[in-house]
Motif scaffolding. Sequence first.
Motif, short mmCIF file in Angstrom:
data_model
loop_
_atom_site.label_atom_id
_atom_site.label_comp_id
_atom_site.label_asym_id
_atom_site.label_seq_id
_atom_site.Cartn_x
_atom_site.Cartn_y
_atom_site.Cartn_z
N MET A 190 0.71 -1.05 0.20
CA MET A 190 0.08 0.31 -0.38
C MET A 190 0.78 1.24 -0.03
N PHE A 191 0.60 1.99 -0.48
CA PHE A 191 0.90 3.66 -0.38
C PHE A 191 0.40 4.54 0.29
N PRO A 211 -9.30 0.28 -0.94
CA PRO A 211 -8.44 -0.22 -1.49
C PRO A 211 -8.72 0.31 -2.83
N GLU A 212 -10.03 0.63 -2.81
CA GLU A 212 -9.91 0.98 -4.89
C GLU A 212 -8.68 3.03 -5.14
N GLU A 213 -8.92 3.73 -3.77
CA GLU A 213 -7.83 4.42 -3.92
C GLU A 213 -5.74 3.56 -4.54
N PHE A 263 -5.99 0.88 -5.93
CA PHE A 263 -5.63 -0.05 -6.95
C PHE A 263 -5.51 0.65 -8.00
N ALA A 264 -6.34 2.61 -7.83
CA ALA A 264 -6.15 3.19 -8.77
C ALA A 264 -4.65 4.05 -9.11
N LYS A 265 -3.82 4.13 -7.87
CA LYS A 265 -2.86 4.23 -7.74
C LYS A 265 -1.83 3.76 -8.11
N ASN A 266 -1.58 2.49 -8.14
CA ASN A 266 -1.03 1.13 -8.47
C ASN A 266 -1.34 1.14 -9.98
N MET A 267 -2.55 1.59 -10.40
CA MET A 267 -2.58 1.05 -11.69
C MET A 267 -2.29 2.57 -12.75
N GLU A 268 -1.95 3.68 -11.98
CA GLU A 268 -0.95 4.93 -12.76
C GLU A 268 0.30 4.71 -12.48
N LEU A 269 0.92 3.77 -11.65
CA LEU A 269 2.00 3.29 -11.66
C LEU A 269 2.54 3.22 -12.14
N SER A 270 1.80 1.33 -12.69
CA SER A 270 2.06 0.91 -13.18
C SER A 270 2.08 0.72 -15.20
N LEU A 271 1.27 1.69 -15.34
CA LEU A 271 0.91 2.08 -16.62
C LEU A 271 1.80 2.94 -17.38
N LEU A 272 3.07 4.38 -16.22
CA LEU A 272 3.28 5.25 -16.92
C LEU A 272 4.82 3.97 -16.51
N ARG A 322 -1.25 -2.61 -15.59
CA ARG A 322 -2.83 -3.88 -14.53
C ARG A 322 -2.33 -3.79 -13.24
N SER A 323 -2.06 -3.08 -12.44
CA SER A 323 -2.30 -2.45 -11.08
C SER A 323 -1.35 -3.90 -10.56
#
Length: 233
Positions: free
Chosen positions: A139-140, A146-148, A150-159, A190-191
């Motif tokens: 977790m950050f 959990p939604e926050e 997941f979204a933060k990890n999604m952003e990181l994985s995409l970047l 894919r977070s």
Amino acid sequence: MAIYGKKAAIEDGNDNIFWTTMSDLLLGLAIIFMTLFVLAMTGFTQETVELQQNQMKASEQLADRLKEADIDAEVDKLTGNVKISDLELFDVGSYTLSAKGKAYLDKFVPIYIDTLFSNPSLYENVVNIVVQGHTDSQMFQGLKTPEEQFAKNMELSLLRANAVENYMFKTKYNPQYGEQLRKMIVVEGRSFSEPVLTADGQEDYAKSRRVELKLRVKAKSISRMFGLNYGGD
């Protein structure tokens, strides 16, 4: 009454002849349909087998060429997946490629691209080369739901996937493959939706943090991807 009975018998006989004829016709149509179906499936199976064989050959070639270039990588010769251990593509929480990560991509990408595009029977069945980012589920700080997370990890994985995709074009791969690469390459995040698990079912955080390169093949071919797993932070 005898005449009526004889007439009825004749009429019944005509009905039987009609339904017998229809039954034969339907049976014939069913046999034709099944024959066409078997022929179609046989052709599909042959096409699938040939593509699988080409994938395996390409995987073996990739493994051999990486070994010759002294690139530390584990290649699954059946699926084409490549696992890189202890490779720091990114610093913790960062999507900027590290110097070590760039050096690795400088060596790896030209070999990967050449292995793919020098095999027409393989790349002609490819729709996309997918650069796919993954994170672990740690977790950050400061994010509560959990939604926050997941979204933060999604952003990181995409970047991170985007950083790898961008740098691929800066490597010295064969320029004759540039047009095909530009048409095929796509980026996904894919977070932590696809974690790598240990033998006892626990998440392996180090291996879950990765970027994968996968081939998305045509629907008539096979759904298996030819992928590359990068280990990172």
